[in-house]
Design an enzyme around this catalytic site. Structure first.
Site, mmCIF file in Angstrom:
data_model
loop_
_atom_site.group_PDB
_atom_site.id
_atom_site.type_symbol
_atom_site.label_atom_id
_atom_site.label_comp_id
_atom_site.label_asym_id
_atom_site.label_seq_id
_atom_site.Cartn_x
_atom_site.Cartn_y
_atom_site.Cartn_z
ATOM 1 N N ARG A 1 -9.680 0.375 9.065
ATOM 2 C CA ARG A 1 -9.171 -0.962 9.351
ATOM 3 C C ARG A 1 -10.169 -1.794 10.146
ATOM 4 N NH1 ARG A 1 -3.443 -0.027 8.956
ATOM 5 N NH2 ARG A 1 -2.195 -1.853 9.371
ATOM 6 N N ARG B 1 12.109 -4.941 4.894
ATOM 7 C CA ARG B 1 11.795 -3.522 4.685
ATOM 8 C C ARG B 1 12.685 -2.611 5.534
ATOM 9 N NH1 ARG B 1 5.708 -1.467 5.154
ATOM 10 N NH2 ARG B 1 5.768 -2.188 7.310
ATOM 11 N N LYS C 1 0.831 -1.217 0.000
ATOM 12 C CA LYS C 1 0.000 0.000 0.000
ATOM 13 C C LYS C 1 0.866 1.268 0.000
ATOM 14 C CE LYS C 1 -2.156 -1.183 3.841
ATOM 15 N NZ LYS C 1 -1.663 -2.527 4.230
ATOM 16 N N ARG D 1 -0.003 -9.244 13.360
ATOM 17 C CA ARG D 1 -0.691 -8.235 12.533
ATOM 18 C C ARG D 1 -1.582 -8.906 11.496
ATOM 19 N NH1 ARG D 1 4.585 -5.327 10.872
ATOM 20 N NH2 ARG D 1 3.397 -4.209 9.289
ATOM 21 N N ARG E 1 11.454 -0.981 11.138
ATOM 22 C CA ARG E 1 10.351 -0.741 12.067
ATOM 23 C C ARG E 1 10.313 -1.813 13.152
ATOM 24 N NH1 ARG E 1 5.017 0.362 8.524
ATOM 25 N NH2 ARG E 1 4.158 -0.969 10.175
HETATM 26 P P1 ADP Z 1 1.014 -2.188 7.905
HETATM 27 O O1 ADP Z 1 -0.080 -1.907 6.896
HETATM 28 O O2 ADP Z 1 2.276 -2.659 7.273
HETATM 29 O O3 ADP Z 1 0.564 -3.038 9.061
HETATM 30 P P2 ADP Z 1 0.833 0.519 9.043
HETATM 31 O O4 ADP Z 1 1.955 1.470 9.066
HETATM 32 O O5 ADP Z 1 -0.359 0.825 8.228
HETATM 33 O O6 ADP Z 1 1.497 -0.857 8.601
HETATM 34 O O7 ADP Z 1 0.312 0.259 10.533
HETATM 35 C C1 ADP Z 1 1.202 -0.049 11.589
HETATM 36 C C2 ADP Z 1 0.431 -0.217 12.891
HETATM 37 O O8 ADP Z 1 -0.234 1.014 13.236
HETATM 38 C C3 ADP Z 1 -0.686 -1.250 12.880
HETATM 39 O O9 ADP Z 1 -0.206 -2.559 13.148
HETATM 40 C C4 ADP Z 1 -1.584 -0.731 14.012
HETATM 41 O O10 ADP Z 1 -1.056 -1.031 15.265
HETATM 42 C C5 ADP Z 1 -1.500 0.771 13.830
HETATM 43 N N1 ADP Z 1 -2.572 1.295 12.924
HETATM 44 C C6 ADP Z 1 -2.403 1.838 11.679
HETATM 45 N N2 ADP Z 1 -3.584 2.205 11.137
HETATM 46 C C7 ADP Z 1 -4.532 1.889 12.055
HETATM 47 C C8 ADP Z 1 -5.953 1.990 12.086
HETATM 48 N N3 ADP Z 1 -6.647 2.486 11.049
HETATM 49 N N4 ADP Z 1 -6.601 1.561 13.200
HETATM 50 C C9 ADP Z 1 -5.918 1.046 14.245
HETATM 51 N N5 ADP Z 1 -4.595 0.905 14.279
HETATM 52 C C10 ADP Z 1 -3.892 1.317 13.201
#
Ligand code: ADP
Ligand code: ZN
Length: 227
Positions: A89, A127, A13, A171, A160
């Site tokens: 999400r 990554r 994404k 996750r 990260r």
């Molecule tokens: P990825 O898509 O690789 O998991 P992100 O950077 O989008 O990575 O998200 C990293 C973390 O941030 C998630 O595992 C979660 O803990 C938190 N997070 C991100 N977006 C949301 C969301 N919309 N609602 C709740 N937690 C979120």
């Protein structure tokens, strides 16, 4: 253009968003990035957020939705159009987003990037991210010219803290349980567009650029009475 990017962690994404941002000059709103900014700022809220993120859990809906709502109040973002990456999400977030956008502009489509676990694990464990500008690299697929240094800005690269195998699997579980319903939510609205997230991101970007350009043209034609 208002787009949502959906898909498991590691579906690409962020990489696709960076490419589309250049082509269509869209704002890129990543809730993951917004949360990491808070964590970096070492605020009380940042400390709370960290506990969830480092365990691979979702941050509570209210916290994330408020961040998105604040972004949507920015007239510049609404003028340019936007890509939402990592939000919504959960089904609750999807409903809240519809409420936020009701008075603004509805989304055009939800791009669902489907991807498989072996590809996801390889992408995420390799990554690397620039601490300074957020550019994405990969130790095998896209190594920087100089190890540990960002090609774009010279900043230091880091891994990260949630990109380790154990947290990635957590996750994925959370994704299957909480985010899968979001896919159905947009399917029911007729807005879901499925793409192959395992594909090379440059190829995907080229394909989508064609589709979006054709779509924009037909919108313009409709407005001017041609078809
Ligand atoms: P990825 O898509 O690789 O998991 P992100 O950077 O989008 O990575 O998200 C990293 C973390 O941030 C998630 O595992 C979660 O803990 C938190 N997070 C991100 N977006 C949301 C969301 N919309 N609602 C709740 N937690 C979120
Ligand atoms: Zn950089």
């Amino acid at each position: 253009m208002q787009i949502i990017l959906l898909g498991p962690p590691g579906a690409g994404k962020g990489t696709l968003a960076a490419l589309l941002k250049e082509t269509f000059k869209l704002a890129h709103i990543s809730t993951g990035d917004l949360l990491r900014e808070q964590m970096k700022a070492n605020t009380k809220l940042g400390g709370e957020i960290k506990k969830f993120v480092e365990n691979g859990q979702l941050v509570p809906d209210g916290v994330v939705t408020l961040m998105v709502k604040q972004k949507m109040a920015d007239a510049k973002i609404l003028r340019s159009g936007f890509m939402l990456d990592g939000f919504p999400r959960t089904a609750t977030q999807a409903q809240d987003l519809d409420k936020i956008l009701a008075k603004i502009q509805p989304i055009d489509c939800a791009l669902y990037m489907e991807s498989t676990l072996p590809v996801i694990l390889k992408r995420l464990t390799g990554r690397r991210v620039c601490r300074n500008c957020g550019a994405l690299f990969h130790v095998v697929n896209k190594p920087p010219a100089k190890e540990g240094i960002c090609d774009s800005c010279g900043g230091p690269l880091y891994q990260r803290s949630d990109d380790n195998e154990e947290t990635i699997k957590k996750r994925m579980d959370v994704y299957l349980e909480s985010t899968q319903p979001v896919i159905d939510y947009y399917k029911k609205q007729g807005k879901l567009v499925k793409v192959d997230g395992d594909k090379d991101s440059a190829k995907l970007h080229a394909e989508l650029t064609k589709i979006f350009n054709a779509d924009r043209k037909s919108h313009k034609d409709q407005k001017s009475g041609r078809n």
